[in-house]
Design a protein around this motif. Structure first.
Motif, PDB file in Angstrom:
ATOM      1  N   ILE A 171       6.924  14.622   2.244  1.00  0.00           N
ATOM      2  CA  ILE A 171       7.669  15.493   1.031  1.00  0.00           C
ATOM      3  C   ILE A 171       7.812  16.699   1.218  1.00  0.00           C
ATOM      4  N   ALA A 198       6.796  10.471  -6.290  1.00  0.00           N
ATOM      5  CA  ALA A 198       6.859   9.030  -6.027  1.00  0.00           C
ATOM      6  C   ALA A 198       8.262   8.493  -6.012  1.00  0.00           C
ATOM      7  N   TYR A 237      -0.296   4.125  -5.751  1.00  0.00           N
ATOM      8  CA  TYR A 237       0.701   3.974  -6.498  1.00  0.00           C
ATOM      9  C   TYR A 237       0.845   2.251  -6.486  1.00  0.00           C
ATOM     10  N   ASN A 259       3.640  11.521   3.769  1.00  0.00           N
ATOM     11  CA  ASN A 259       4.791  10.907   3.155  1.00  0.00           C
ATOM     12  C   ASN A 259       6.049  11.864   3.531  1.00  0.00           C
ATOM     13  N   SER A 298       0.818  -1.201   0.006  1.00  0.00           N
ATOM     14  CA  SER A 298       0.016   0.019  -0.145  1.00  0.00           C
ATOM     15  C   SER A 298       0.992   1.123   0.091  1.00  0.00           C
ATOM     16  N   TRP A 299       0.958   1.883  -1.174  1.00  0.00           N
ATOM     17  CA  TRP A 299       2.034   3.002  -1.130  1.00  0.00           C
ATOM     18  C   TRP A 299       1.146   4.205  -1.676  1.00  0.00           C
ATOM     19  N   THR A 300       1.347   5.517  -1.075  1.00  0.00           N
ATOM     20  CA  THR A 300       0.697   6.634  -1.604  1.00  0.00           C
ATOM     21  C   THR A 300       1.678   7.507  -2.223  1.00  0.00           C
ATOM     22  N   GLY A 301       2.886   6.943  -2.817  1.00  0.00           N
ATOM     23  CA  GLY A 301       3.658   8.020  -3.477  1.00  0.00           C
ATOM     24  C   GLY A 301       4.817   8.534  -2.841  1.00  0.00           C
ATOM     25  N   GLY A 302       4.969   8.392  -1.467  1.00  0.00           N
ATOM     26  CA  GLY A 302       6.121   8.833  -0.765  1.00  0.00           C
ATOM     27  C   GLY A 302       7.238   7.742  -0.366  1.00  0.00           C
ATOM     28  N   PRO A 303       7.970   7.900   0.436  1.00  0.00           N
ATOM     29  CA  PRO A 303       9.055   6.933   0.952  1.00  0.00           C
ATOM     30  C   PRO A 303       8.474   6.039   1.789  1.00  0.00           C
ATOM     31  N   LYS A 304       7.020   6.150   2.531  1.00  0.00           N
ATOM     32  CA  LYS A 304       6.533   5.110   3.240  1.00  0.00           C
ATOM     33  C   LYS A 304       5.992   4.094   2.345  1.00  0.00           C
ATOM     34  N   ASN A 356      -1.642  13.873   1.542  1.00  0.00           N
ATOM     35  CA  ASN A 356      -0.887  12.743   1.075  1.00  0.00           C
ATOM     36  C   ASN A 356       0.842  13.136   1.258  1.00  0.00           C
TER      37      ASN A 356
END
Lengths: 298, 445
Positions: free
Chosen positions: B117, B94, A263, B115, A41-47, B111
């Motif tokens: 960012i 990403a 993603y 994350n 489960s990935w939303t686009g960042g490093p996590k 988001n």
């Protein structure tokens, strides 16, 4: 090939290496990366959170995805008729003696293939436009004003409407492919057939089609692969709309990844597209080959 | 000889392919070791829009002034079109390869914050209280998460205003915009008899319905508490009656034939053109359309255009004069930028681009800046632009969904509303689907 002319093994490998390297970087690596990401489960960042088969389970229940898949299948069916079928008919016409100015026809029919999909979509938006469109203007002129529609707003036949520009673009390519295939048919066979009284449709059905079968099979497979991964035309013409009615798998995967920030799920969708497309091609290859065998046996 | 040169060529190709990824870092560190500061900036404001779009004009003017005042700071700027920007920014995010400063639409903010960012900017803003406190109330909100500010807003203002042709309304006996829905439907019917659409509507690019219609309509019916509750996950549902009713109002207008038939397949520009051509008597849009009318409308249309908002709904809980709005996009800073000279330079640049001087310029050319420009010369503004500006300043802005909800919910709503407007699904079905996406989002690990 003579032994003296045959290159050594390592030379062959060396020749292939640059292509292989580039191919792996732009094709294989991204596919493997997508396969890896599809388990997260990935939303686009490093996590990223590992969720195993979670994304794939969701795909099984995702109505929009399966609707998009159906649209791809529909588009493929329309493509087989509109691109391969009409391409074949055009090629036959171009081979026959009835048609004059063959060079002009060939050039004209191939011309749309040279245009970018976005331009094709724009041209056809003008054709379909409710107020200024060619189609509605034509219908009005013909006294069929009752049929005037805002074509791209129809949810029912939207896949067909979107497939027409696609066929319009690709028909030239398939016509050329067929022409090449047809020109390899032995002239004497055709002449003998003609002496036996086979002309026109009969000649096409009993002589040309069986002999052109390999070309037809290749063209069909190309067409299936093209339509299963279709994206640009739909994206530019309807954006998958209205709603999801003209959505295709690639567009849905793109939207999931880049508009919904999912993603991981988008990667799983991409893998599903590859799998389904390969399956479709495998199935159709088996089907076409089996027909060949059974015909050969009869 | 042949073999050797061939192998050499091969190695050059292979090494250039393999090293392509690594070369960027080297260049950057080489620049930073010197005394000049380099800021990379990715945004969607373009030279070609100067004079046409108040936002582009003001932001790029600010950037130009900053460059003149600080010649030792090098700015690597990339201007992209709106859609290209979204694709590129998200791909970079990403890949964890964002530039130093970039634009973040409100719906991406959660988001990007989750994350890590984007960088929290409170400390830096506290050092510049005058600048920080100059923003209009609420404009920093959509860039704020859990009390921390992550984005500097640029433009604000309503996303819902109705531009209408007073002459056409007058010709059927309405000397102002109807103040109730039955009256509005009556107008629609009378106009339809003359072959004119009440509203022109263009949702091809998806998102228009939500920002200009749904947010305002839902607020009219449900009131702001509902929106708060749903934003905080406090129990309100999309399947609640008010939301369905709002969508129902929209689909009724379409079904009755008061909107243009090609509503899902034309974009915003075409929608406005239909109004210019007299095919429709009004259109719903944001403050940004005011300058479009001033610059591009035929003279008689321009002269008869007035500005209004949706009428109140009977038994509605919301303020009938409110409009959805707020700041839409924010400048954010890469979380990798450390406090010090560089961050300082970035903040100064942002102040040039979005602060007081820029705001004044934006207001003077017909925009509605997030930063309060104070008094400015309204003499140069066309009456339509002025009316839009005044309506914006007076409106009690309610939250626009697409800035506040997560992108996963926004996308489902944007897509689904097209289906409803096309008549292929019901408002109830859309509510159900949106609720499902909402729950998926709330339960995300």
């Amino acid at each position: 090939m003579g032994k003296a002319l045959r290159p050594k093994g390592w030379v062959l490998v060396a020749y292939l290496l640059p292509g292989l390297l580039i191919y792996s970087f732009v094709v294989l690596v991204p596919i493997l990366a997508a396969l890896r990401d599809s388990f997260y489960s990935w939303t686009g960042g490093p996590k990223k959170t590992y969720i195993g088969m979670g994304n794939y389970k969701e795909i099984l229940q995702d109505d929009v995805f399966w609707h998009s898949f159906l649209n791809n299948v529909l588009m493929t069916a329309y493509g087989l008729i509109g691109q391969v079928g009409f391409g074949f008919v055009f090629a036959l016409l171009l081979m026959s003696k009835m048609v004059k100015l063959k060079g002009l026809h060939r050039t004209m029919s191939y011309f749309p293939s040279t245009l970018a999909p976005v331009i094709i979509a724009f041209l056809w938006m003008l054709v379909y436009n409710y107020n200024y469109g060619l189609l509605n203007a034509g219908l009005t002129k013909l006294g069929l004003g009752a049929l005037v529609q805002s074509w791209l707003d129809l949810t029912g036949p939207i896949v067909l409407l979107a497939s027409i520009p696609l066929s319009w673009q690709n028909i030239g390519f398939f016509t050329l492919l067929m022409l090449a295939g047809l020109s390899s048919i032995n002239k004497e066979v055709l002449e003998v057939a003609q002496l036996d009284g086979a002309t026109g449709v009969r000649k096409a059905w009993y002589i040309i089609i069986p002999l052109a079968k390999p070309t037809l099979v290749v063209a069909s497979l190309l067409c299936i692969a093209n339509n299963m991964r279709g994206f640009e035309h739909i994206y530019a013409l309807t954006g998958g709309g209205p709603g999801n009615s003209s959505s295709v798998m690639a567009l849905y995967a793109y939207e999931t990844s880049f508009l919904r920030f999912r993603y991981g799920y988008g990667s799983a969708l991409a893998i599903a597209i590859i799998t389904l497309t390969m399956l479709m091609i495998l199935l159709s290859t088996l089907l076409l080959q089996r027909r060949n065998h059974s015909k050969g046996g009869a | 000889m042949n073999k050797r040169s061939f192998m050499l060529g091969l190695m050059v190709v292979a090494s250039s392919v393999l090293s392509a990824c690594g070369s960027g870092d080297n260049e950057e560190s080489a620049v930073e070791s010197g005394n000049t500061i380099t800021i990379s900036l990715l945004h969607r404001y373009q030279e070609s829009n100067i004079g046409k779009s108040p936002e582009d004009t003001a932001v790029l003017n600010g950037l130009k002034r900053f460059r003149e005042d600080y010649p030792n700071i090098e700015i690597i700027e990339e201007q992209l079109q709106n859609e290209d920007y979204s694709i590129k920014a998200q791909a970079l995010a990403a890949a964890d390869d964002m530039p130093d400063v970039f634009i973040v639409p409100g719906s991406w903010m959660t988001n990007f914050v989750d994350n890590e960012i984007v960088l929290p900017l409170d400390e830096e803003l506290d050092k510049r209280p005058e600048w920080r406190d100059g923003y209009r109330a609420g404009t920093l909100d959509a860039g704020t998460r859990e009390g921390q500010i992550y984005g500097i807003p640029i433009a604000a203002g309503p996303t819902h205003l109705i531009y209408y042709n007073a002459d056409l309304f007058g010709s059927i006996g309405y000397d102002q915009f109807p103040s109730s829905w039955p009256d509005l439907m009556d107008v629609g019917e009378k106009l339809a008899e003359k072959g004119i659409n009440l509203f022109s509507y263009g949702d091809k690019s998806k998102g228009y319905a939500m920002s200009s219609w749904i947010s305002a309509l839902t607020d009219r019916i449900n009131g702001p508490e509902w929106t708060e509750s749903i934003l905080n996950g406090d129990g309100a549902k999309f399947t609640d009656k008010g939301f369905i009713q709002g969508i129902g109002i929209m689909s009724e207008l379409a079904k009755a034939g008061y909107l243009n038939k090609d509503l899902n397949s034309v974009d915003n520009d075409t929608m406005v053109n239909y109004y210019f051509e007299g095919r429709s008597a009004a259109f719903v849009s944001g403050i940004w359309s005011a300058m479009n009318i001033v610059n591009n409308a035929p003279d008689e249309i321009k002269a008869s255009t007035r500005v209004a908002v949706f009428p109140g709904v009977e038994n509605g809980l919301g303020n009938p004069l409110s409009s959805s709005g707020g700041a839409g996009v924010y400048y954010s800073v890469n979380s990798g930028v450390e406090a010090g000279e560089k961050l300082d330079a970035i903040m100064t640049m942002l102040e040039y681009m979005t602060g007081s001087d820029s705001a004044k310029l934006m207001a003077e050319v017909g925009g509605f800046p997030a930063y309060d420009p104070g008094d400015f010369d309204t003499g140069k503004l066309h009456p339509v632009a002025l009316a839009a500006y005044e309506a914006s300043a007076a409106a009690d802005a309610t939250k626009i969904f697409d800035l506040w909800f997560d992108a996963s919910i926004v996308e489902v709503l944007n897509t689904g509303i097209q289906g409803v407007m096309a008549g292929s699904r019901t408002p109830e079905q859309l509510a159900e689907e949106t609720q499902q996406a909402y729950e998926t989002f709330l339960n995300q690990p």
